[in-house]
Design a protein around this motif. Structure first.
Motif, short mmCIF file in Angstrom:
data_model
loop_
_atom_site.label_atom_id
_atom_site.label_comp_id
_atom_site.label_asym_id
_atom_site.label_seq_id
_atom_site.Cartn_x
_atom_site.Cartn_y
_atom_site.Cartn_z
N GLY A 323 0.77 -1.23 0.00
CA GLY A 323 0.00 0.00 0.00
C GLY A 323 0.80 1.29 0.00
O GLY A 323 0.22 2.38 -0.05
N PHE A 324 2.13 1.22 0.03
CA PHE A 324 2.94 2.44 0.09
C PHE A 324 3.07 3.09 -1.28
O PHE A 324 3.32 2.43 -2.29
N THR A 325 2.89 4.43 -1.32
CA THR A 325 3.21 5.23 -2.50
C THR A 325 4.03 6.43 -2.02
O THR A 325 3.74 7.00 -0.96
N PRO A 326 5.07 6.83 -2.76
CA PRO A 326 6.00 7.87 -2.30
C PRO A 326 5.48 9.29 -2.51
O PRO A 326 6.21 10.18 -2.96
N VAL A 327 4.20 9.51 -2.23
CA VAL A 327 3.62 10.85 -2.28
C VAL A 327 2.74 11.04 -1.06
O VAL A 327 2.30 10.06 -0.43
N LEU A 328 2.47 12.30 -0.72
CA LEU A 328 1.64 12.61 0.43
C LEU A 328 0.50 13.52 0.00
O LEU A 328 0.71 14.45 -0.78
N THR A 329 -0.70 13.24 0.50
CA THR A 329 -1.84 14.09 0.21
C THR A 329 -1.81 15.27 1.17
O THR A 329 -1.91 15.10 2.39
N VAL A 330 -1.66 16.48 0.60
CA VAL A 330 -1.49 17.68 1.43
C VAL A 330 -2.37 18.80 0.90
O VAL A 330 -2.43 19.05 -0.31
N SER A 331 -3.06 19.49 1.81
CA SER A 331 -3.78 20.71 1.50
C SER A 331 -2.96 21.89 1.98
O SER A 331 -2.47 21.90 3.11
N VAL A 332 -2.76 22.89 1.10
CA VAL A 332 -1.93 24.05 1.42
C VAL A 332 -2.82 25.27 1.64
O VAL A 332 -3.68 25.58 0.81
N GLU A 333 -2.62 25.94 2.76
CA GLU A 333 -3.37 27.16 3.07
C GLU A 333 -2.40 28.31 3.30
O GLU A 333 -1.37 28.15 3.96
N GLY A 334 -2.69 29.46 2.70
CA GLY A 334 -1.88 30.66 2.94
C GLY A 334 -0.59 30.72 2.17
O GLY A 334 0.30 31.49 2.53
N SER A 335 -0.45 29.93 1.12
CA SER A 335 0.79 29.97 0.33
C SER A 335 0.51 29.42 -1.06
O SER A 335 -0.32 28.52 -1.24
N THR A 337 2.97 28.10 -2.66
CA THR A 337 4.01 27.07 -2.78
C THR A 337 3.45 25.71 -2.39
O THR A 337 2.88 25.56 -1.30
N ARG A 338 3.59 24.76 -3.27
CA ARG A 338 3.18 23.39 -2.95
C ARG A 338 4.43 22.57 -2.67
O ARG A 338 5.38 22.56 -3.46
N PRO A 339 4.47 21.88 -1.52
CA PRO A 339 5.64 21.06 -1.20
C PRO A 339 5.87 19.96 -2.24
O PRO A 339 4.94 19.53 -2.93
N GLU A 340 7.10 19.52 -2.33
CA GLU A 340 7.46 18.46 -3.27
C GLU A 340 6.78 17.15 -2.90
O GLU A 340 6.50 16.88 -1.73
N ASN A 341 6.51 16.33 -3.90
CA ASN A 341 5.96 14.98 -3.72
C ASN A 341 4.63 14.98 -2.98
O ASN A 341 4.36 14.12 -2.14
N THR A 342 3.79 15.98 -3.30
CA THR A 342 2.47 16.05 -2.68
C THR A 342 1.38 16.11 -3.75
O THR A 342 1.62 16.55 -4.87
N VAL A 343 0.18 15.67 -3.38
CA VAL A 343 -0.98 15.73 -4.26
C VAL A 343 -2.17 16.22 -3.44
O VAL A 343 -2.14 16.23 -2.21
N GLU A 344 -3.23 16.64 -4.14
CA GLU A 344 -4.47 17.00 -3.46
C GLU A 344 -5.37 15.77 -3.39
O GLU A 344 -5.28 14.87 -4.23
N GLY A 345 -6.25 15.74 -2.39
CA GLY A 345 -7.15 14.60 -2.27
C GLY A 345 -7.91 14.63 -0.96
O GLY A 345 -7.82 15.58 -0.18
N LYS A 346 -8.66 13.56 -0.69
CA LYS A 346 -9.44 13.45 0.53
C LYS A 346 -8.54 13.16 1.72
O LYS A 346 -7.49 12.53 1.59
N HIS A 347 -8.98 13.61 2.89
CA HIS A 347 -8.30 13.37 4.16
C HIS A 347 -6.81 13.75 4.10
O HIS A 347 -5.93 12.92 4.36
N PRO A 348 -6.53 15.00 3.77
CA PRO A 348 -5.13 15.40 3.59
C PRO A 348 -4.46 15.81 4.90
O PRO A 348 -5.11 16.11 5.90
N TYR A 349 -3.12 15.82 4.88
CA TYR A 349 -2.36 16.61 5.83
C TYR A 349 -2.61 18.08 5.47
O TYR A 349 -2.92 18.39 4.31
#
Length: 518
Positions: A323-335, A337-349
């Motif tokens: 089940g491991f994938t080398p990306v992280l689901t992240v929502s960005v607020e106030g910037s 800039t999107r961090p490297e190796n991140t995607v948008e999706g449900k239940h994000p950091y």
């Protein structure tokens, strides 16, 4: 963050009963009509049911959502109980809302409260018409006592809660319903007493052949947490993996009490981010070789799922297959800039650049003072953790900390010891809330590298979530440890560990440690 005071890591060298048939009643409710809905209980039930089928259970009754009625539960239980004979096992699990009411039998409960399941048809505004859509612990006790007296064994998994509050501000749903004051609950109890049913027994006396596994102590809540991108119950998820063979450490097809206990304690703590500590009753096994369930898989079900090295078969699954994938689901607020190796999706950091905080999908504070210059290391830390958690699910080990709490405050001290290991090489390190990799200790070819081993830590700023990690293997780990001593970023460490332990025999322990100023 943790500051390490003195040093220590305790490492040492580390006629089977036969079970009869296995019957199972698996229950999970998301869709409540009159109380708040849940998100993960239905998936919990389906996951456990699937795992039971794959392990070779003889008969499984699965009830979810609208099918979870008192009548269906009673009928299913009596169907299974009527077929079970001495030496057989009835496995029961419940994922859904729990609640409490004043005890029906004085002295039957230490806290003077009975616990009960809240079924989908129970309406607190129409108690007279729906009170029967509950299942009380006294009723379960009667059912369990009857089959236990005939030599049938019961394993009951309760992934619900009854009360309590939390120190940590998580945003997930809780599996508890508060119905109000004693008047309301008293009305419910009085209606139950009018019914012509057997007098409830003293529930504090556990029947001889029954083992209970609860998500947490009665006075604490059970939150739904995000596992592999979905809301779940950490206990149900861990039990499903155990039933697939992950807990069968010696690969003999028998799930012993101590094997289930060790696996569930470590995995629930890891997957709930230390929000939960499961509770076994009785506290200790009834014998050193107490058998709970026989794993009788169809074909090659357990080849890939049993702990590495126990099946004698290859290939051992790699992290991506787990089940491991080398990306992280992240929502960005106030910037922008999107961090490297991140995607948008449900239940994000969530990275709130304006406030400088990084939060987990459960809404917990993971790190503070996080800027565009430091956020990538935090993201890479959690990608590395996803890799380690996938590996640990297959072959987990135990690291004990004292005191064991969901939250630690500034200047508190934490002691820890590692489980005695059977592998020749071990590395111990901390993944700090800032993303920094802190090397702590190493054992090479059975010999400790340091003369005084790490034993105690103290909580210091910055605050958030640290993750203490132990990796043990017969694979060479010295280069990894030396790199950490010199200084290595999480992304580089992931690359090193992937090349050395992915698809190899290794055991992993992860302890999430959450800290606050006060």
């Amino acid at each position: 963050m943790l500051r390490f005071l003195s040093v220590a890591l305790m490492l040492a060298s580390p006629g089977l009963a036969q079970a009869g048939r296995t019957f199972a009643l698996v229950i999970g409710v998301n869709d409540y009509r009159f109380v708040p809905v849940l998100d993960g209980a239905r998936d919990d039930a389906r996951d456990i049911s699937s795992a039971l089928g794959r392990m070779g259970a003889d008969q499984i009754v699965t009830l979810v959502d609208a099918d979870v009625t008192k009548q269906n539960i009673v009928q299913a239980w009596h169907l299974l109980a009527s077929q079970a004979k001495a030496g057989d096992v009835i496995f029961m699990s419940y994922a859904g809302h729990g609640a409490q009411a004043p005890e029906r039998v004085a002295g039957s409960e230490k806290d003077k409260l009975d616990e009960f399941w809240v079924l989908p048809g129970f309406d607190p505004k129409n108690i007279s018409g729906t009170w029967h859509e509950t299942v009380f612990d006294n009723e379960l006790h009667q059912w369990f006592s009857e089959v236990s007296s005939r030599g049938v064994h019961v394993v009951y998994v309760s992934d619900s809660c009854h009360a309590g509050g939390m120190d940590r501000a998580v945003t997930g749903k809780f599996r508890y319903v508060e119905f109000g004051k004693d008047r309301l609950l008293g009305e419910l109890i009085s209606l139950m007493l009018k019914e012509q049913q057997p007098e409830p027994t003293v529930e504090s006396v556990l029947p001889e052949n029954v083992t209970l596994l609860a998500a947490t102590a009665e006075a604490l809540p059970v939150p739904e947490v995000v596992i592999n991108g979905k809301p779940r119950g950490a206990l149900s998820w861990s039990v499903a993996r155990a039933l697939e063979g992950m807990a069968d450490r010696d690969g003999d097809g028998a799930l012993m009490r101590h094997e289930l206990e060790d696996y569930v304690f470590a995995t629930v703590r890891m997957r709930s981010e230390s929000l939960q500590t499961p509770v076994f009753t009785p506290v200790a096994a009834r014998g050193s070789r107490e058998l709970l369930l026989s794993l009788k898989p169809d074909g090659e079900m357990l080849v890939a799922s049993r702990p590495a090295g126990q099946t004698g078969q290859n290939p051992i699954p790699v992290a991506r297959e787990l089940g491991f994938t080398p990306v992280l689901t992240v929502s960005v607020e106030g910037s922008a800039t999107r961090p490297e190796n991140t995607v948008e999706g449900k239940h994000p950091y969530v990275w709130d650049a304006g406030k400088g905080v990084f939060k987990t999908p459960n809404g917990d504070l993971a790190a503070e003072n996080i800027s565009p210059f430091t956020v990538n290391d935090v993201v890479q830390k959690y990608i590395l953790l996803d890799f380690l958690q996938a590996m640990a699910t297959r072959n987990t080990s135990l690291v004990r900390i004292d005191p064991e709490k969901p939250l630690y405050y500034a200047n508190e001290k934490i002691k820890f010891d590692a489980e005695p290991g059977k592998y020749s090489n071990t590395i111990v390190f901390n993944l700090a809330n800032t993303g920094e990799v802190q090397f702590l200790d190493m054992v090479l070819n059975g010999e400790p590298v340091k003369k005084t081993f790490l034993r105690e830590m103290r909580v210091v700023p910055p605050f958030g979530s640290d993750h203490l990690v132990e990796i043990s293997s017969d694979e060479p780990l010295e280069a990894v440890g030396r790199a950490m001593e010199r200084g290595v970023a999480p992304k580089e460490l992931l690359q090193m560990l992937t090349s050395r332990i992915d698809g190899k025999i290794a055991s992993i322990a992860i302890i999430p440690i959450y800290t606050r100023a006060r």
